[in-house]
Motif scaffolding. Structure first.
Motif, PDB file in Angstrom:
ATOM      1  N   VAL A 105     -17.410  15.222  13.976  1.00 52.01           N
ATOM      2  CA  VAL A 105     -17.875  14.285  14.976  1.00 52.01           C
ATOM      3  C   VAL A 105     -19.318  13.922  14.666  1.00 52.01           C
ATOM      4  CG1 VAL A 105     -18.381  13.975  17.420  1.00 52.01           C
ATOM      5  CG2 VAL A 105     -16.341  15.227  16.710  1.00 52.01           C
ATOM      6  N   VAL A 106     -19.634  12.641  14.703  1.00 55.10           N
ATOM      7  CA  VAL A 106     -20.989  12.183  14.421  1.00 55.10           C
ATOM      8  C   VAL A 106     -21.404  11.190  15.492  1.00 55.10           C
ATOM      9  CG1 VAL A 106     -20.745  12.495  11.937  1.00 55.10           C
ATOM     10  CG2 VAL A 106     -20.139  10.304  12.949  1.00 55.10           C
ATOM     11  N   ALA A 107     -22.696  11.018  15.645  1.00 53.28           N
ATOM     12  CA  ALA A 107     -23.210  10.045  16.596  1.00 53.28           C
ATOM     13  C   ALA A 107     -23.614   8.793  15.842  1.00 53.28           C
ATOM     14  CB  ALA A 107     -24.411  10.623  17.333  1.00 53.28           C
ATOM     15  N   THR A 108     -23.046   7.656  16.199  1.00 52.10           N
ATOM     16  CA  THR A 108     -23.354   6.397  15.546  1.00 52.10           C
ATOM     17  C   THR A 108     -23.682   5.365  16.609  1.00 52.10           C
ATOM     18  OG1 THR A 108     -21.792   6.939  13.796  1.00 52.10           O
ATOM     19  CG2 THR A 108     -22.521   4.660  13.920  1.00 52.10           C
ATOM     20  N   ASN A 109     -24.943   4.941  16.655  1.00 58.56           N
ATOM     21  CA  ASN A 109     -25.356   3.944  17.645  1.00 58.56           C
ATOM     22  C   ASN A 109     -24.989   4.364  19.066  1.00 58.56           C
ATOM     23  OD1 ASN A 109     -26.360   2.271  15.583  1.00 58.56           O
ATOM     24  ND2 ASN A 109     -24.327   1.370  15.277  1.00 58.56           N
ATOM     25  N   THR A 110     -25.189   5.654  19.375  1.00 55.29           N
ATOM     26  CA  THR A 110     -24.939   6.269  20.682  1.00 55.29           C
ATOM     27  C   THR A 110     -23.463   6.367  21.060  1.00 55.29           C
ATOM     28  OG1 THR A 110     -25.035   4.276  22.090  1.00 55.29           O
ATOM     29  CG2 THR A 110     -27.149   5.292  21.463  1.00 55.29           C
ATOM     30  N   ILE A 111     -22.551   5.929  20.208  1.00 57.76           N
ATOM     31  CA  ILE A 111     -21.116   6.065  20.476  1.00 57.76           C
ATOM     32  C   ILE A 111     -20.585   7.257  19.694  1.00 57.76           C
ATOM     33  CG2 ILE A 111     -18.848   5.004  20.329  1.00 57.76           C
ATOM     34  CD1 ILE A 111     -20.685   3.739  22.382  1.00 57.76           C
ATOM     35  N   CYS A 112     -19.861   8.124  20.362  1.00 58.18           N
ATOM     36  CA  CYS A 112     -19.310   9.310  19.706  1.00 58.18           C
ATOM     37  C   CYS A 112     -18.168   8.914  18.765  1.00 58.18           C
ATOM     38  CB  CYS A 112     -18.794  10.285  20.763  1.00 58.18           C
ATOM     39  SG  CYS A 112     -18.311  11.903  20.117  1.00 58.18           S
ATOM     40  N   SER A 113     -18.216   9.414  17.564  1.00 54.14           N
ATOM     41  CA  SER A 113     -17.190   9.089  16.569  1.00 54.14           C
ATOM     42  C   SER A 113     -16.598  10.365  15.982  1.00 54.14           C
ATOM     43  CB  SER A 113     -17.770   8.243  15.433  1.00 54.14           C
ATOM     44  OG  SER A 113     -18.267   7.023  15.911  1.00 54.14           O
ATOM     45  N   LEU A 114     -15.362  10.286  15.543  1.00 57.40           N
ATOM     46  CA  LEU A 114     -14.726  11.371  14.802  1.00 57.40           C
ATOM     47  C   LEU A 114     -13.789  10.769  13.778  1.00 57.40           C
ATOM     48  CD1 LEU A 114     -11.967  13.073  16.966  1.00 57.40           C
ATOM     49  CD2 LEU A 114     -12.903  10.822  17.390  1.00 57.40           C
ATOM     50  N   ASN A 115     -13.208  11.609  12.945  1.00 57.16           N
ATOM     51  CA  ASN A 115     -12.421  11.104  11.821  1.00 57.16           C
ATOM     52  C   ASN A 115     -10.927  11.309  12.026  1.00 57.16           C
ATOM     53  OD1 ASN A 115     -14.862  10.539  10.703  1.00 57.16           O
ATOM     54  ND2 ASN A 115     -14.764  12.065   9.081  1.00 57.16           N
ATOM     55  N   PRO A 116     -10.215  10.334  12.579  1.00 53.36           N
ATOM     56  CA  PRO A 116      -8.749  10.442  12.655  1.00 53.36           C
ATOM     57  C   PRO A 116      -8.145  10.358  11.264  1.00 53.36           C
ATOM     58  CG  PRO A 116      -9.460   8.247  13.305  1.00 53.36           C
ATOM     59  CD  PRO A 116     -10.712   9.066  13.129  1.00 53.36           C
ATOM     60  N   GLU A 117      -6.998  10.998  11.101  1.00 57.59           N
ATOM     61  CA  GLU A 117      -6.335  11.033   9.794  1.00 57.59           C
ATOM     62  C   GLU A 117      -4.870  10.649   9.922  1.00 57.59           C
ATOM     63  OE1 GLU A 117      -5.325  14.126   6.093  1.00 57.59           O
ATOM     64  OE2 GLU A 117      -6.122  14.877   7.996  1.00 57.59           O
ATOM     65  N   ASN A 118      -4.403   9.832   8.989  1.00 56.37           N
ATOM     66  CA  ASN A 118      -2.978   9.593   8.821  1.00 56.37           C
ATOM     67  C   ASN A 118      -2.474  10.717   7.927  1.00 56.37           C
ATOM     68  OD1 ASN A 118      -0.456   8.811   7.733  1.00 56.37           O
ATOM     69  ND2 ASN A 118      -0.892   6.653   8.104  1.00 56.37           N
ATOM     70  N   THR A 119      -1.796  11.703   8.510  1.00 59.83           N
ATOM     71  CA  THR A 119      -1.402  12.887   7.751  1.00 59.83           C
ATOM     72  C   THR A 119      -0.215  12.627   6.824  1.00 59.83           C
ATOM     73  OG1 THR A 119      -0.133  13.576   9.709  1.00 59.83           O
ATOM     74  CG2 THR A 119      -2.320  14.543   9.401  1.00 59.83           C
ATOM     75  N   ILE A 120       0.329  11.437   6.878  1.00 55.21           N
ATOM     76  CA  ILE A 120       1.398  11.067   5.946  1.00 55.21           C
ATOM     77  C   ILE A 120       0.806  10.513   4.650  1.00 55.21           C
ATOM     78  CG2 ILE A 120       3.382   9.523   5.585  1.00 55.21           C
ATOM     79  CD1 ILE A 120       3.816   9.696   8.643  1.00 55.21           C
ATOM     80  N   THR A 121      -0.145   9.599   4.782  1.00 57.04           N
ATOM     81  CA  THR A 121      -0.785   9.023   3.595  1.00 57.04           C
ATOM     82  C   THR A 121      -2.013   9.809   3.175  1.00 57.04           C
ATOM     83  OG1 THR A 121      -2.195   7.566   4.942  1.00 57.04           O
ATOM     84  CG2 THR A 121      -0.017   6.724   4.298  1.00 57.04           C
ATOM     85  N   LYS A 122      -2.479  10.749   4.023  1.00 56.36           N
ATOM     86  CA  LYS A 122      -3.680  11.559   3.789  1.00 56.36           C
ATOM     87  C   LYS A 122      -4.957  10.732   3.839  1.00 56.36           C
ATOM     88  CE  LYS A 122      -1.049  15.101   3.226  1.00 56.36           C
ATOM     89  NZ  LYS A 122      -0.906  16.058   4.344  1.00 56.36           N
ATOM     90  N   LEU A 123      -4.898   9.559   4.424  1.00 53.39           N
ATOM     91  CA  LEU A 123      -6.085   8.721   4.560  1.00 53.39           C
ATOM     92  C   LEU A 123      -6.772   9.056   5.881  1.00 53.39           C
ATOM     93  CD1 LEU A 123      -7.837   6.316   3.608  1.00 53.39           C
ATOM     94  CD2 LEU A 123      -6.287   4.825   4.904  1.00 53.39           C
ATOM     95  N   ALA A 124      -8.095   9.263   5.826  1.00 53.23           N
ATOM     96  CA  ALA A 124      -8.894   9.508   7.026  1.00 53.23           C
ATOM     97  C   ALA A 124     -10.032   8.504   7.065  1.00 53.23           C
ATOM     98  CB  ALA A 124      -9.434  10.936   7.026  1.00 53.23           C
ATOM     99  N   THR A 125     -10.447   8.174   8.271  1.00 52.87           N
ATOM    100  CA  THR A 125     -11.529   7.212   8.416  1.00 52.87           C
ATOM    101  C   THR A 125     -12.272   7.496   9.710  1.00 52.87           C
ATOM    102  OG1 THR A 125     -12.072   4.841   8.413  1.00 52.87           O
ATOM    103  CG2 THR A 125     -10.105   5.529   9.631  1.00 52.87           C
ATOM    104  N   SER A 126     -13.330   6.756   9.967  1.00 49.99           N
ATOM    105  CA  SER A 126     -14.107   6.961  11.178  1.00 49.99           C
ATOM    106  C   SER A 126     -13.475   6.204  12.343  1.00 49.99           C
ATOM    107  CB  SER A 126     -15.540   6.471  10.969  1.00 49.99           C
ATOM    108  OG  SER A 126     -16.299   6.620  12.147  1.00 49.99           O
ATOM    109  N   GLY A 127     -13.492   6.828  13.529  1.00 48.40           N
ATOM    110  CA  GLY A 127     -12.958   6.189  14.731  1.00 48.40           C
ATOM    111  C   GLY A 127     -13.805   6.546  15.930  1.00 48.40           C
ATOM    112  N   GLN A 128     -13.810   5.695  16.920  1.00 43.64           N
ATOM    113  CA  GLN A 128     -14.610   5.931  18.119  1.00 43.64           C
ATOM    114  C   GLN A 128     -13.844   6.753  19.146  1.00 43.64           C
ATOM    115  OE1 GLN A 128     -15.870   2.138  19.655  1.00 43.64           O
ATOM    116  NE2 GLN A 128     -17.538   1.943  18.186  1.00 43.64           N
ATOM    117  N   LEU A 129     -14.563   7.639  19.810  1.00 44.18           N
ATOM    118  CA  LEU A 129     -14.011   8.394  20.916  1.00 44.18           C
ATOM    119  C   LEU A 129     -14.095   7.542  22.180  1.00 44.18           C
ATOM    120  CD1 LEU A 129     -12.923  11.138  21.925  1.00 44.18           C
ATOM    121  CD2 LEU A 129     -15.304  11.807  22.325  1.00 44.18           C
ATOM    122  N   ALA A 130     -13.001   7.469  22.920  1.00 46.68           N
ATOM    123  CA  ALA A 130     -12.961   6.635  24.118  1.00 46.68           C
ATOM    124  C   ALA A 130     -12.120   7.296  25.190  1.00 46.68           C
ATOM    125  CB  ALA A 130     -12.411   5.254  23.774  1.00 46.68           C
ATOM    126  N   GLU A 131     -12.116   6.684  26.361  1.00 50.99           N
ATOM    127  CA  GLU A 131     -11.348   7.172  27.497  1.00 50.99           C
ATOM    128  C   GLU A 131     -10.542   6.020  28.088  1.00 50.99           C
ATOM    129  OE1 GLU A 131     -12.965   9.883  30.856  1.00 50.99           O
ATOM    130  OE2 GLU A 131     -13.027   7.845  31.664  1.00 50.99           O
TER     131      GLU A 131
END
Length: 406
Positions: A105-131
């Protein structure tokens, strides 16, 4: 029918929930989710309802997934979507499940981000945490219904590139892993449910119950149990002490196998030397039953003629495979329905694959071997309950969903 059984919001992952609202129906024993199998990808999918207005979201079920994530555009359509700030308690909670480099989890421009992963293709990228909000379907004293109120949950939004390789129409993945932010953990906190969940996969319609074992079914009261073992990735592993074919123990190099349970792998995979031993022993047992070996059909390495093979309530009459767990008295028996894959009218193949010399797990039990088996994952006691094939009881995961929870 299937879509109504699971109205649960998939904002990619949950932690937070409001206190019970006055006038709300009594809290449920379990929350239910319908599961179907995609014939093209062999992935297991479910559907949840989330956002304002509620929108159906199709997701791929990932038993070992650390949290829930969805395609960013799908979540941004909701008027109740709220980004989570980097300095919030929710952001801190999101970082508490870190395991190596899998998720951070990292802080980017005050928005909390984490790295979701497609466990089938093994690709991961940055995504925003939301509610956002969701509604759920429940099981209460063998009755089913809908809780009309909605509940705020946290989730990770991901770019569209992460959905590549998922079943047609899927907008993300439903994570059920052993973390504080997986769906079962968050539902337990939200509704005061038992810290357990059950899966019952099928080639047609299956079900997931989050909360009371097996949604309160009678079958859940007669399960066998084996310990879940801890792993850095927080997936679900058990120990297999030995493997038998038609009650004869295989001669293997290891006396203990680290065995992963996966809904992402379509078939069980084994480390190469163990797979070779299994294949040789299985062919020997099969030919002694007058089965005829034929040329293999990819991706399978061992195939047989289906001519003259009797069909039984648990599939074709072929050698039984036993995974012996902590003792000889505790074994997971795999009958023909879960061991043989019919590839044509004339050919069926052993649904076990060579996983290479250095797999992550010595054995990884895939979706095909899980079908028509009720599995209960007790997060409080770290135990796995398993039924072996429901077909032995003239039941199936489809009628478990329709009748047992009513």
């Amino acid at each position: 029918m299937a879509s109504s059984l699971l109205s649960l919001l998939l904002v990619c992952f949950v932690f937070h929930i409001n206190p019970p609202v006055s006038g709300r129906p009594s809290l449920p024993n379990a929350i239910s989710f319908p599961v179907t199998k995609d014939e093209t990808t062999l992935q297991y999918t479910t559907q949840i309802h989330m956002g304002t207005p509620h929108s159906p979201i199709k997701l791929v079920v990932d038993l070992g997934g650390q949290f829930l994530w969805i395609h960013r555009a799908s979540s941004f359509l909701s008027s109740s979507h709220k980004p989570i700030s980097s300095g919030s308690l929710h952001c801190s909670m999101a970082s508490s499940h870190q395991s190596g480099t899998v998720t951070r989890v990292v802080a980017t421009n005050t928005i909390c981000s984490l790295n979701p992963e497609n466990t089938i293709t093994k690709l991961a990228t940055s995504g925003q945490l939301a509610e956002d909000i969701m509604a759920v379907d429940y099981v209460e004293k063998r009755k089913m219904g809908a809780i009309p109120t909605v509940h705020p949950f946290l989730f990770s939004c991901a770019p569209s590139v992460l959905t590549k390789g998922l079943a047609s129409g899927a907008k993300g993945m439903l994570g059920l892993g052993r973390t504080k932010i997986s769906l079962p953990a968050q539902l337990a906190n939200a509704f005061g449910l038992e810290r357990k969940f059950s899966i019952c996969l099928s080639s047609s319609e299956g079900v997931i119950f989050s909360g009371g074992g097996g949604g309160g079914t009678d079958i859940s009261k007669s399960l066998m149990y084996t310990p879940l073992i801890s792993t850095p990735l927080e997936e679900y592993y058990i120990h297999v002490k030995s493997i038998k074919i038609n009650s004869k123990r295989l001669s293997l190099n290891k006396s203990l196998f680290s065995t992963r349970i996966s809904t992402i792998l379509p078939y069980t995979t084994m480390e190469s030397t163990s797979y070779d031993a299994l294949a040789r022993a299985y062919i020997k047992a099969a030919t002694s039953m007058n089965m005829t070996v034929v040329a293999p059909v990819a991706p399978f390495g061992v195939c047989f003629s289906s001519e003259g093979i009797e069909n039984t309530p648990v599939g074709p009459a072929v050698p039984a495979i036993d995974l012996v767990l902590q003792s000889e008295m505790v074994k997971w028996r795999i009958h023909g329905r879960n061991s043989m894959v019919r590839v044509s009218d004339a050919v069926m193949c052993l649904g076990f694959l060579d996983g290479g010399l250095t797999p992550v797990a010595s054995i990884a039990i895939g979706g095909y071997q899980l079908e028509e088996n009720l599995l209960e994952f007790n997060l409080a006691t770290s135990m796995l309950g398993f039924s072996s094939s429901l077909l032995m009881r003239q039941r199936s995961c489809s009628n478990l969903k329709l009748s047992e929870s009513q």
